[in-house]
Design a protein around this motif. Structure first.
Motif, PDB file in Angstrom:
ATOM      1  N   LEU A  54      65.336  20.028 -17.633  1.00 39.34           N
ATOM      2  CA  LEU A  54      65.841  19.516 -16.359  1.00 39.34           C
ATOM      3  C   LEU A  54      67.179  18.805 -16.510  1.00 39.34           C
ATOM      4  O   LEU A  54      67.999  18.810 -15.587  1.00 39.34           O
ATOM      5  CB  LEU A  54      64.818  18.548 -15.747  1.00 39.34           C
ATOM      6  CG  LEU A  54      63.450  19.147 -15.414  1.00 39.34           C
ATOM      7  CD1 LEU A  54      62.486  18.044 -14.980  1.00 39.34           C
ATOM      8  CD2 LEU A  54      63.577  20.196 -14.315  1.00 39.34           C
TER       9      LEU A  54
ATOM     10  N   ILE B  17      63.291  24.773 -13.619  1.00 39.47           N
ATOM     11  CA  ILE B  17      62.044  24.189 -13.124  1.00 39.47           C
ATOM     12  C   ILE B  17      60.847  24.870 -13.781  1.00 39.47           C
ATOM     13  O   ILE B  17      59.910  24.206 -14.248  1.00 39.47           O
ATOM     14  CB  ILE B  17      61.956  24.296 -11.585  1.00 39.47           C
ATOM     15  CG1 ILE B  17      63.066  23.459 -10.932  1.00 39.47           C
ATOM     16  CG2 ILE B  17      60.585  23.841 -11.083  1.00 39.47           C
ATOM     17  CD1 ILE B  17      63.092  23.543  -9.419  1.00 39.47           C
TER      18      ILE B  17
ATOM     19  N   ILE C 277      62.259  15.336  -8.904  1.00 36.35           N
ATOM     20  CA  ILE C 277      62.777  15.484 -10.263  1.00 36.35           C
ATOM     21  C   ILE C 277      63.045  14.115 -10.868  1.00 36.35           C
ATOM     22  O   ILE C 277      62.767  13.870 -12.050  1.00 36.35           O
ATOM     23  CB  ILE C 277      64.051  16.342 -10.270  1.00 36.35           C
ATOM     24  CG1 ILE C 277      63.735  17.762  -9.805  1.00 36.35           C
ATOM     25  CG2 ILE C 277      64.663  16.377 -11.672  1.00 36.35           C
ATOM     26  CD1 ILE C 277      64.928  18.687  -9.769  1.00 36.35           C
TER      27      ILE C 277
ATOM     28  N   ASP D   2      60.263  26.782  -7.312  1.00 32.01           N
ATOM     29  CA  ASP D   2      61.311  26.826  -8.330  1.00 32.01           C
ATOM     30  C   ASP D   2      62.483  27.698  -7.892  1.00 32.01           C
ATOM     31  O   ASP D   2      63.224  28.213  -8.728  1.00 32.01           O
ATOM     32  CB  ASP D   2      60.750  27.329  -9.660  1.00 32.01           C
ATOM     33  CG  ASP D   2      60.213  28.750  -9.554  1.00 32.01           C
ATOM     34  OD1 ASP D   2      60.058  29.244  -8.419  1.00 32.01           O
ATOM     35  OD2 ASP D   2      59.929  29.369 -10.596  1.00 32.01           O
TER      36      ASP D   2
END
Length: 272
Positions: free
Chosen positions: A165, A118, A232, A82
């Motif tokens: 996100l 994250i 992602i 992250d």
């Protein structure tokens, strides 16, 4: 509401019973699978998933596209878990009535740039997973209200995970300059330049805010470079599918609940 015959009532009651006894369990299993697959995509542990795997490391070159015709921004980053573990940042920022200003800096492994989005997304996903694990596979729901309450406890965290996100938090220039992440830059940038890394949907974005003074008037020019982060994109797709699956079940129960003639909250065991 139109009159409903006894035959239609019985048919609706049987459909509701089937949804409660069979479809709800199928949907919950689909949600469990989607959440587990989603968690496995994260580059850091989510609950008991990925605990033995080291943080995934990927290297990206960010591009500013057609808005950066003169290579004003060149950024290469190493994304680990992250955080941005390393980065080479080269900026060529125009100034009025003078030569371009060059700003070069780096992010070092010992002071990484934290991408809190994250971790936030992972935390919300874990909450959804815990809600799903709070019941066993043989659990029988007794009413539409029970199902809706359960879905709310699952879909709420899933929605927040996705939002973490997709929608970065807005920060002022003062907040950017004072942030802990700015201390990761070595050497530090001048006070006329503020930078930020953040996620927006499936992209990692690098934004530059450059203060320019022209004829005594100060303004901030903004520049941007970004890149696609494949994992992602996968996570957002899985979250979207899971949310749609839960919403379809909720919609079906809501439609059935509009028929006041059927017993929607105290299920008939053997309708005629």
């Amino acid at each position: 509401m139109l009159d409903t015959s006894q035959e239609e009532v019985d048919s609706l009651q049987r459909e509701f019973n089937w949804v409660l006894e069979t479809e709800v369990g199928n949907v919950i299993q689909q949600l469990r699978s989607a959440v587990q697959e989603c968690a496995a995509k994260f580059p850091l542990p989510v609950g008991n998933i990925n605990t033995e795997r080291p943080p995934a490391t990927e290297r990206f070159a960010l591009s500013a596209g057609p808005t950066n015709p003169n290579d004003q921004i060149k950024v290469i980053v190493t994304l680990c878990g992250d955080s941005i573990a390393q980065a080479d940042i080269n900026l060529k920022l125009p100034r009025p009535h003078s030569k371009d200003a060059y700003h070069n800096t780096n992010i070092r492994e010992d002071i990484p740039w934290k991408l809190q989005q994250i971790q936030d997304a992972a935390n919300h996903l874990l909450m959804a997973s815990e809600a799903l694990d709070s019941i066993d596979e043989q659990h029988k729901f007794k009413s539409a209200n029970d199902v809706n309450n359960f879905l709310r406890n699952v879909m709420g965290p899933l929605l927040r995970s996705r939002s973490s996100l997709v929608n970065p938090k807005k920060r002022t220039l003062e907040e950017l300059l004072a942030s802990k992440n700015s201390k990761a830059l070595n050497p530090p940038l001048s006070r006329e330049v503020a930078v930020s890394f953040y996620l927006q949907s499936w992209k990692l974005v690098f934004a530059v805010y450059h203060m320019v003074t022209d004829k005594g008037v100060a303004r901030f020019d903004r520049y941007q470079a970004d890149c696609t982060v494949p994992w992602i994109n996968d996570v957002l797709l899985l979250l979207t599918v899971a949310l749609q699956t839960g919403q379809q079940l909720k919609d079906k129960l809501d439609i059935l609940s509009q028929y006041k003639e059927i017993d929607i909250n105290n299920k008939m065991e053997n309708p005629a």
